[in-house]
Scaffold this active site. Structure first.
Site, short mmCIF file in Angstrom:
data_model
loop_
_atom_site.label_atom_id
_atom_site.label_comp_id
_atom_site.label_asym_id
_atom_site.label_seq_id
_atom_site.Cartn_x
_atom_site.Cartn_y
_atom_site.Cartn_z
N CYS A 10 0.87 -1.18 0.00
CA CYS A 10 0.00 0.00 0.00
C CYS A 10 0.91 1.24 0.00
O CYS A 10 2.12 1.12 0.00
CB CYS A 10 -0.90 -0.03 1.23
SG CYS A 10 -2.31 1.07 1.13
N CYS A 82 -4.02 -0.41 -3.12
CA CYS A 82 -4.40 0.97 -3.45
C CYS A 82 -3.81 1.30 -4.82
O CYS A 82 -2.79 0.74 -5.22
CB CYS A 82 -3.96 1.96 -2.39
SG CYS A 82 -2.21 2.29 -2.30
N CYS A 89 4.52 0.57 -7.95
CA CYS A 89 5.05 -0.67 -7.39
C CYS A 89 6.42 -0.96 -7.99
O CYS A 89 6.60 -0.98 -9.20
CB CYS A 89 4.10 -1.83 -7.69
SG CYS A 89 4.59 -3.38 -6.93
#
Length: 136
Positions: A10, A82, A89
């Site tokens: 997240c 999210c 990422c």
């Protein structure tokens, strides 16, 4: 059968990823070693801690952490919870499968304490259902 490594990622590792880590451990701890982290570190949200206590899950020994603070692990599964974490990422070594499911950030809710608690409960229930019904 050897457990697989699962990472829940997240933005701040304060609410949603902590909740998801807890429920994945509860429902799938026999299959996965579960970790959570954030792109940033925001500290544990006290509302998230309180909402999980309603289900008997104690986060008092947990800490908010970044992905850089995790041990060097090849993750078999990376779940972003999210949109921001999904967009930024990082690349992980190995061939880990990526899954994205955006949950509304309850810490962005405004209003009375009752409204905040309701927002956290709603997100908790969505994450809980997602984790409970999860199959790979």
């Amino acid at each position: 059968m050897q457990k697989k490594n699962l990472l829940v990622l997240c933005t701040g590792n304060s609410c949603r990823s902590q909740m998801a880590e807890a429920y994945f451990r509860l429902y799938h701890g026999d299959r996965f070693d579960v970790y959570s982290a954030g792109i940033e570190k925001h500290g544990l949200n006290p509302f998230a801690m309180g909402i999980l206590l309603e289900d008997g899950i104690d986060l008092s020994k947990h800490a908010s952490k970044t992905i850089e603070e995790l041990p060097k692990i090849d993750f078999d599964l990376i779940i972003t919870v999210c949109d921001h974490a999904n967009e930024v990422c990082p690349i992980f070594s190995g061939n880990g499968q990526r899954i994205h499911h955006n949950f509304k950030d309850p810490s962005k809710a405004e209003g009375t304490a009752q409204r905040l608690i309701a927002a956290f409960r709603k997100t908790r229930e969505e994450i809980k259902t997602f984790a409970k019904d999860f199959t790979v």
